[in-house]
Design an enzyme around this catalytic site. Structure first.
Site, PDB file in Angstrom:
ATOM      1  N   SER A   1      27.344  40.066  15.011  1.00 10.29           N
ATOM      2  CA  SER A   1      26.021  39.436  15.021  1.00 10.29           C
ATOM      3  C   SER A   1      25.314  39.715  16.343  1.00 10.29           C
ATOM      4  O   SER A   1      25.960  40.011  17.361  1.00 10.29           O
ATOM      5  CB  SER A   1      26.212  37.918  14.848  1.00 10.29           C
ATOM      6  OG  SER A   1      24.993  37.229  14.948  1.00 10.29           O
TER       7      SER A   1
ATOM      8  N   CYS B   1      30.967  40.173  23.966  1.00 13.38           N
ATOM      9  CA  CYS B   1      29.772  39.417  23.552  1.00 13.38           C
ATOM     10  C   CYS B   1      30.100  38.155  22.771  1.00 13.38           C
ATOM     11  O   CYS B   1      29.202  37.332  22.562  1.00 13.38           O
ATOM     12  CB  CYS B   1      28.870  40.284  22.670  1.00 13.38           C
ATOM     13  SG  CYS B   1      27.877  41.468  23.575  1.00 13.38           S
TER      14      CYS B   1
ATOM     15  N   TYR C   1      28.559  24.880  28.281  1.00 13.04           N
ATOM     16  CA  TYR C   1      28.117  26.275  28.172  1.00 13.04           C
ATOM     17  C   TYR C   1      27.907  26.896  29.555  1.00 13.04           C
ATOM     18  O   TYR C   1      28.359  28.010  29.832  1.00 13.04           O
ATOM     19  CB  TYR C   1      26.824  26.327  27.356  1.00 13.04           C
ATOM     20  CG  TYR C   1      26.338  27.729  27.052  1.00 13.04           C
ATOM     21  CD1 TYR C   1      27.026  28.549  26.177  1.00 13.04           C
ATOM     22  CD2 TYR C   1      25.170  28.221  27.643  1.00 13.04           C
ATOM     23  CE1 TYR C   1      26.577  29.836  25.887  1.00 13.04           C
ATOM     24  CE2 TYR C   1      24.709  29.489  27.363  1.00 13.04           C
ATOM     25  CZ  TYR C   1      25.418  30.308  26.483  1.00 13.04           C
ATOM     26  OH  TYR C   1      24.969  31.568  26.214  1.00 13.04           O
TER      27      TYR C   1
ATOM     28  N   THR D   1      18.362  36.232  18.426  1.00 17.40           N
ATOM     29  CA  THR D   1      19.614  36.454  17.689  1.00 17.40           C
ATOM     30  C   THR D   1      19.896  35.231  16.825  1.00 17.40           C
ATOM     31  O   THR D   1      19.295  34.165  17.035  1.00 17.40           O
ATOM     32  CB  THR D   1      20.810  36.637  18.648  1.00 17.40           C
ATOM     33  OG1 THR D   1      21.078  35.378  19.279  1.00 17.40           O
ATOM     34  CG2 THR D   1      20.569  37.696  19.695  1.00 17.40           C
TER      35      THR D   1
END
Ligand code: NAD
Length: 263
Positions: free
Chosen positions: A26, A93, A168, A203
């Site tokens: 993705s 990624c 994160y 994305t």
């Protein structure tokens, strides 16, 4: 110190090497795979979900795996090396955004929620680079003595994380922070390590955000260009890093000059 090598010779050598890309099902990882394949690389694509590749592509092997699994990383890299030799490029990624407040009406964030983000974003990144570097170490060197290039994906949230991004930001800060010590350690084997800290890219990760988060993202105004990044632009940055031997031990912000606000 060695003499600088002939760049066109290097490009010719690079085009015959192979690459491993995680998060290849993705967004940014998918675009990297496409760009590497277009350049003639043979690519192993790793992701939990590789449906986007349908029936696959020439010179592509899809491996469904969790990046946090040590055994899977070792098997996948071993099979890659047996098939195509040591990879010349690793692009990490795979990642999750998973925003969440530390303090909530019903109590603090569950520790496993925090652990999961670090397990995928940080441990998963280190997992693949440690095994890939072992293969690169024994692989062929190009005219400049280079054996491999590792590109990790950090985030601008490593530096200006917003409310709700403690996990994160911690996970991506760790990816940024490991760049220099890795470059220092692996340089003697001809392996470079560079991290990209993307701003906001178009994305599924961003499209899948809850409405409130999407509103925040659409209110962000990078100085220029005032738009989301395109995955192809990220992939082009990866190829530039592969081509530019002097880029090493650095975290590159790819963000149009954006600075994330607190909330
Ligand atoms: P994406 O959701 O489109 O792609 C991420 C991929 O990682 C998915 O295919 C997912 O299945 C895979 N993945 C998640 N957990 C995994 C696991 N445990 N094992 C294997 N694969 C796993 O997101 P994206 O925007 O392409 O993000 C790619 C990377 O870029 C991520 O690390 C993300 O944090 C980072 N990033 C993205 C942006 C952005 O704006 N899109 C900004 C900064 C950083």
């Amino acid at each position: 110190m060695r003499q600088s090598s002939n760049i066109s010779d290097e490009k010719a050598q690079q085009s015959s090497v192979s690459a491993v890309v995680t998060g290849a099902g993705s967004g940014l990882g998918y675009a990297c795979c496409q760009s590497l394949l277009a350049r003639g690389y043979r690519v192993t694509a790793v992701d939990l979900n590789l449906d986007a590749w349908g029936d696959g592509a020439e010179n592509l092997v899809c491996e469904a795996a969790d990046v946090a699994s040590a055994a899977d990383a070792e098997r996948i890299l071993q099979e890659h090396a047996e098939r195509w030799g040591a990879p010349g490029v690793l692009v990490n990624c795979a990642g999750v955004a998973a925003p969440g407040a530390t303090l909530r009406p019903d109590g603090p964030m569950a520790l496993d929620e925090f652990r999961r983000v670090l397990e995928i974003n940080t441990v998963g990144t280190f997992n693949y680079l440690r095994v890939a570097a072992r293969h690169m170490q024994g692989g062929p060197a190009d005219a400049d003595g280079q054996r491999g290039v590792i590109v990790n994906t950090s985030s601008v949230a490593a530096f200006d994380g917003m409310v709700g991004q403690a996990a994160y930001s911690a996970s991506k800060g760790a990816v940024a922070a490991m760049t220099l010590p890795l470059a220092r350690e692996l340089g003697k084997y001809g392996i470079r390590v560079v991290a990209i800290a993307p701003g906001v890219f178009s994305t599924p990760m961003v499209h899948g955000m809850k409405e409130k988060a999407r509103d925040i993202v659409s209110a962000l105004r990078p100085p220029f260009p005032d738009r989301l990044g395109h995955p192809d632009e990220f992939a082009a940055m990866v190829l530039s890093i592969v081509d530019q031997h002097l880029l090493n031990g650095v975290v590159i912000r790819l963000d149009g000059g954006i600075r994330l606000p607190p909330r």
